[in-house]
Enzyme design. Structure first.
Site, PDB file in Angstrom:
ATOM      1  N   GLU A  71       0.846  -1.197   0.000  1.00  0.00           N
ATOM      2  CA  GLU A  71       0.000   0.000   0.000  1.00  0.00           C
ATOM      3  C   GLU A  71       0.883   1.249   0.000  1.00  0.00           C
ATOM      4  O   GLU A  71       1.842   1.333   0.763  1.00  0.00           O
ATOM      5  CB  GLU A  71      -0.915   0.025   1.227  1.00  0.00           C
ATOM      6  CG  GLU A  71      -1.963   1.118   1.107  1.00  0.00           C
ATOM      7  CD  GLU A  71      -2.885   1.195   2.338  1.00  0.00           C
ATOM      8  OE1 GLU A  71      -4.028   1.621   2.186  1.00  0.00           O
ATOM      9  OE2 GLU A  71      -2.444   0.826   3.431  1.00  0.00           O
TER      10      GLU A  71
ATOM     11  N   MET B  42       0.236  -2.766   8.713  1.00  0.00           N
ATOM     12  CA  MET B  42      -0.418  -2.856   7.413  1.00  0.00           C
ATOM     13  C   MET B  42      -1.375  -4.039   7.409  1.00  0.00           C
ATOM     14  O   MET B  42      -0.993  -5.156   7.776  1.00  0.00           O
ATOM     15  CB  MET B  42       0.628  -2.993   6.291  1.00  0.00           C
ATOM     16  CG  MET B  42       0.033  -3.191   4.915  1.00  0.00           C
ATOM     17  SD  MET B  42      -1.048  -1.823   4.435  1.00  0.00           S
ATOM     18  CE  MET B  42      -2.151  -2.657   3.292  1.00  0.00           C
ATOM     19  N   GLU B  43      -2.603  -3.791   6.943  1.00  0.00           N
ATOM     20  CA  GLU B  43      -3.708  -4.732   7.103  1.00  0.00           C
ATOM     21  C   GLU B  43      -3.805  -5.805   6.035  1.00  0.00           C
ATOM     22  O   GLU B  43      -4.914  -6.290   5.745  1.00  0.00           O
ATOM     23  CB  GLU B  43      -5.032  -3.956   7.136  1.00  0.00           C
ATOM     24  CG  GLU B  43      -5.418  -3.278   5.811  1.00  0.00           C
ATOM     25  CD  GLU B  43      -4.977  -1.836   5.669  1.00  0.00           C
ATOM     26  OE1 GLU B  43      -5.553  -1.112   4.843  1.00  0.00           O
ATOM     27  OE2 GLU B  43      -4.048  -1.432   6.402  1.00  0.00           O
TER      28      GLU B  43
ATOM     29  N   GLU C 125      -6.083  -2.792  12.686  1.00  0.00           N
ATOM     30  CA  GLU C 125      -5.772  -3.604  11.503  1.00  0.00           C
ATOM     31  C   GLU C 125      -6.778  -4.733  11.299  1.00  0.00           C
ATOM     32  O   GLU C 125      -7.110  -5.083  10.157  1.00  0.00           O
ATOM     33  CB  GLU C 125      -4.350  -4.173  11.612  1.00  0.00           C
ATOM     34  CG  GLU C 125      -3.258  -3.130  11.817  1.00  0.00           C
ATOM     35  CD  GLU C 125      -3.277  -2.005  10.785  1.00  0.00           C
ATOM     36  OE1 GLU C 125      -3.684  -2.249   9.639  1.00  0.00           O
ATOM     37  OE2 GLU C 125      -2.892  -0.876  11.139  1.00  0.00           O
TER      38      GLU C 125
ATOM     39  N   HIS D 205      -9.864  -3.607   9.530  1.00  0.00           N
ATOM     40  CA  HIS D 205      -9.676  -3.514   8.079  1.00  0.00           C
ATOM     41  C   HIS D 205      -9.951  -4.842   7.367  1.00  0.00           C
ATOM     42  O   HIS D 205     -10.210  -4.848   6.158  1.00  0.00           O
ATOM     43  CB  HIS D 205      -8.243  -3.092   7.762  1.00  0.00           C
ATOM     44  CG  HIS D 205      -8.009  -1.615   7.820  1.00  0.00           C
ATOM     45  ND1 HIS D 205      -8.837  -0.689   7.235  1.00  0.00           N
ATOM     46  CD2 HIS D 205      -6.997  -0.903   8.395  1.00  0.00           C
ATOM     47  CE1 HIS D 205      -8.360   0.527   7.438  1.00  0.00           C
ATOM     48  NE2 HIS D 205      -7.252   0.431   8.153  1.00  0.00           N
TER      49      HIS D 205
END
Length: 615
Positions: free
Chosen positions: A122, A260-261, A295, A298
């Site tokens: 991302e 970060m998911e 997270e 998400h």
């Protein structure tokens, strides 16, 4: 895709590379002899396209447009409409940029320097790991295999379905993972390295593992506890099951973001996941709990339903930044986490959004290179604050119904901000889009001036809204206005709203029934509304006893203090006003500190107290 990780990835060379074969099954919708894809820092060796039931056609040219991070594959004949398979062999760099597919440096318990290979895609860095169509709305399923050293852990989004020796090298193994759900490229992930882990199963049967540096498995147990509690909470809250069979949370030594998911394989900075049971403080535990809650939210809101384009990133992050607190409050009510939300996210967002150089929550994104510019406190903290206000305005029951409508309608698809508003409108019957557009499409927020008049047993309140600016009274030629959900409590019950209204005009007059002259009235119960309040002198004075005897809850005292500091005058000759504010702040804070704080605030703030006495 099948990735081969050579020994160089373990750090024996300054530059490390990986080899990959990737196959795309896709449909040609218009006859063409070119295919354009996103591609960065990749050298294509060969490429070919095989129409279904026909012969393979090899590409004869690769034209790289480095500035646009694209490559054009040229074919000697026209590719006709229909389904086919695109196959690409290429070499990529296992870089040191902490984006794309990169090396993460760590030290073993014996002091040796080693490297892990990890991903961070991302917003637009999947194209550094494999040529693709690297946009959130272009979703696909992924079948991933990794060829890795046999003494390393290999992880990806899905569970391992096969692990076997690699025929060309006895030191390598091929690890095959199950097919993913339909998902966006920025959520694809794979990790290769040395890790320990702890595991548990959530109440709904999902396998949860927390991967830690070797020798630190004990430090993953707190995050494991949080994750195992969080998954069932979100399943019940959204009334949508977690769609993958497992979820891994892993601590990465070199990591640019907090976390970060990636779907099924969430990557974390070590400080956002690991807790030393002997040495970590309470604030570290709360931080880990919040990040894990963020997270995992998400996994539904962002992964199952993904933003249509980066313009809607704020909703992705603002929502997760709000519901992480809801989750932690459920798991650890002793944290009193909502008071901390006000002191952290809410206050920070108001400080930044009061500046002349702020920006709206929702910012139109053109080129993907602009995305990083909106990963800021307005997207996260103000976004979370207005979602919190929206949740309070709708009510929890209808909010949950609306979320379920949204997630079930758009699961494995993409959606825009307006799609969520539509679902919440259906569930609540309230004008959600009209209200929220005033908060997301214009910068800033209002200051509500309120004065009260006693009329027999009733109190008549006059409310006036104008834009709040840190630099002084707003003097712009336009007249921005917000649709403001306002809750009002009284000394009868400081924890319950006496009245809830939507202020949809610049001025509003309200009548509170059966309020005696000696009873106080306060706006913004729970400091949920994203606005500042300026009370008339009499109203503010009446609140002092409730501050002193602590009958006004902590989050309300905190919100009142924040508003007062923001409204302090710089003019030293306004002694009466200064003394009045000092009495209120003195009732809130420690008396021995108040003069120092007040002096500092007066030196950096200025505001005219009666700026709203004239319309």
């Amino acid at each position: 895709g099948n990735a081969y990780l050579p020994k160089g990835a373990q750090g024996s060379r300054e530059h490390c590379f990986f080899l990959m074969l990737i196959k795309f099954l896709f449909q040609v919708k218009q006859a063409t002899n070119q295919i354009v894809m996103n591609c960065a820092d990749i050298d294509i060796i060969t490429a070919s396209y095989a129409p279904e039931g026909d012969e393979e056609v090899h590409a004869t040219g690769f034209n790289y447009q480095n500035e646009d991070e694209k490559v054009t594959l040229s074919f000697p004949s026209t590719l006709q409409k229909g389904t086919g398979t695109l196959k690409i062999d290429f070499v990529g760099e296992l870089n040191d940029k902490m984006k794309g597919f990169y090396r993460s440096k760590y030290t073993t318990p014996t002091g040796d320097t080693r490297y892990a290979a990890v991903t961070q895609f991302e917003a637009t860095d999947a194209r550094r790991a494999f040529p693709c169509w690297d946009e959130p709305a272009i979703k696909a399923t992924f079948d991933i295999s990794l060829v890795v050293p046999k003494d390393r852990v290999a992880l990806s989004n899905m569970n391992v379905i096969d692990r076997k020796p690699y025929p060309d090298d006895e030191n390598l193994v091929e690890v095959k993972f199950a097919r993913t759900p339909i998902m966006s490229t920025y959520l694809v992930a794979f990790v290769v390295g040395e890790y320990d882990f702890v595991e548990a199963r959530s109440l709904d049967g999902v396998l949860v593992r927390v991967y830690t540096p070797v020798g630190k498995a004990e430090q993953g147990k707190f995050a494991l506890e949080v994750a195992a509690k969080t998954l069932p909470f979100y399943k019940d809250y959204f009334n949508v099951p977690y769609p993958l069979p497992k979820i891994d949370l892993i601590a990465i030594a070199d990591f640019a973001a907090g976390a970060m998911e990636n779907w099924g394989l969430v990557t974390y900075r070590e400080t956002a996941l690991l807790i030393d049971p002997k040495n970590s403080c309470s604030s570290s535990r709360q931080w880990v709990a919040l990040v894990v809650g963020h997270e995992l939210a998400h996994q539904w809101f962002g992964n199952l339903v993904t933003m249509e384009w980066w313009t809607h990133l704020w909703l992705n992050e603002g929502f997760a930044s709000w519901i992480e607190y809801l989750c932690v409050d459920h798991c650890f009510p002793e944290y009193d986490i909502w008071t901390q939300f006000v002191s952290a996210d809410y206050t920070r967002a108001q400080e930044l959004d009061a500046l002349d150089n702020s920006h709206p929550i929702e910012v139109s994104v053109g080129h993907p290179s602009e995305v990083d510019e909106i990963f800021d406190a307005i997207s996260y903290s103000k976004g979370a604050s207005v979602i919190r206000m929206l949740h309070d305005y709708i009510g929890d029951e209808d909010f949950r119904k609306g979320m379920n409508l949204y997630l079930t309608k758009f699961q494995q698809k993409n959606a825009a901000t307006e799609d969520l508003w539509e679902s919440l409108e259906k569930a609540s019957g309230k004008p959600i889009a009209a209200v929220m557009n005033t908060w997301t499409k214009q910068m800033g927020f209002p200051l509500i001036y309120v004065e009260a008049e006693q009329q027999e047993d009733d109190k008549v309140l006059k409310l006036v809204q104008k834009k709040f600016c840190a630099s002084g009274p707003y003097t712009g030629e336009d007249f921005p206005m917000w649709m403001v959900p306002i809750s009002i409590c009284t000394s009868d019950d400081p924890t319950c709203a006496k009245m809830q209204i939507l202020m949809d005009k610049p001025e509003l007059t309200l009548v509170l029934k059966d309020i005696k002259p000696d009873q106080w009235v306060k706006l913004n119960l729970g400091t949920v509304g994203f606005y500042r309040t300026q009370y008339s002198p009499d109203m503010l004075e009446s609140l002092i006893p409730a501050i002193r005897d602590l009958s006004l809850p902590p989050v309300d005292r905190l919100g009142l203090q924040n508003d007062l500091f923001s409204l302090l005058h710089k003019q030293a000759d306004m002694q009466e006003e200064k003394n009045r504010i000092e009495r209120v702040l003195g009732a809130i804070s420690q008396p021995e500190l108040i003069q120092k704080v007040l002096t500092f605030a007066l030196s950096v703030s200025y505001w005219k107290s009666c700026c709203f006495l004239t319309s």
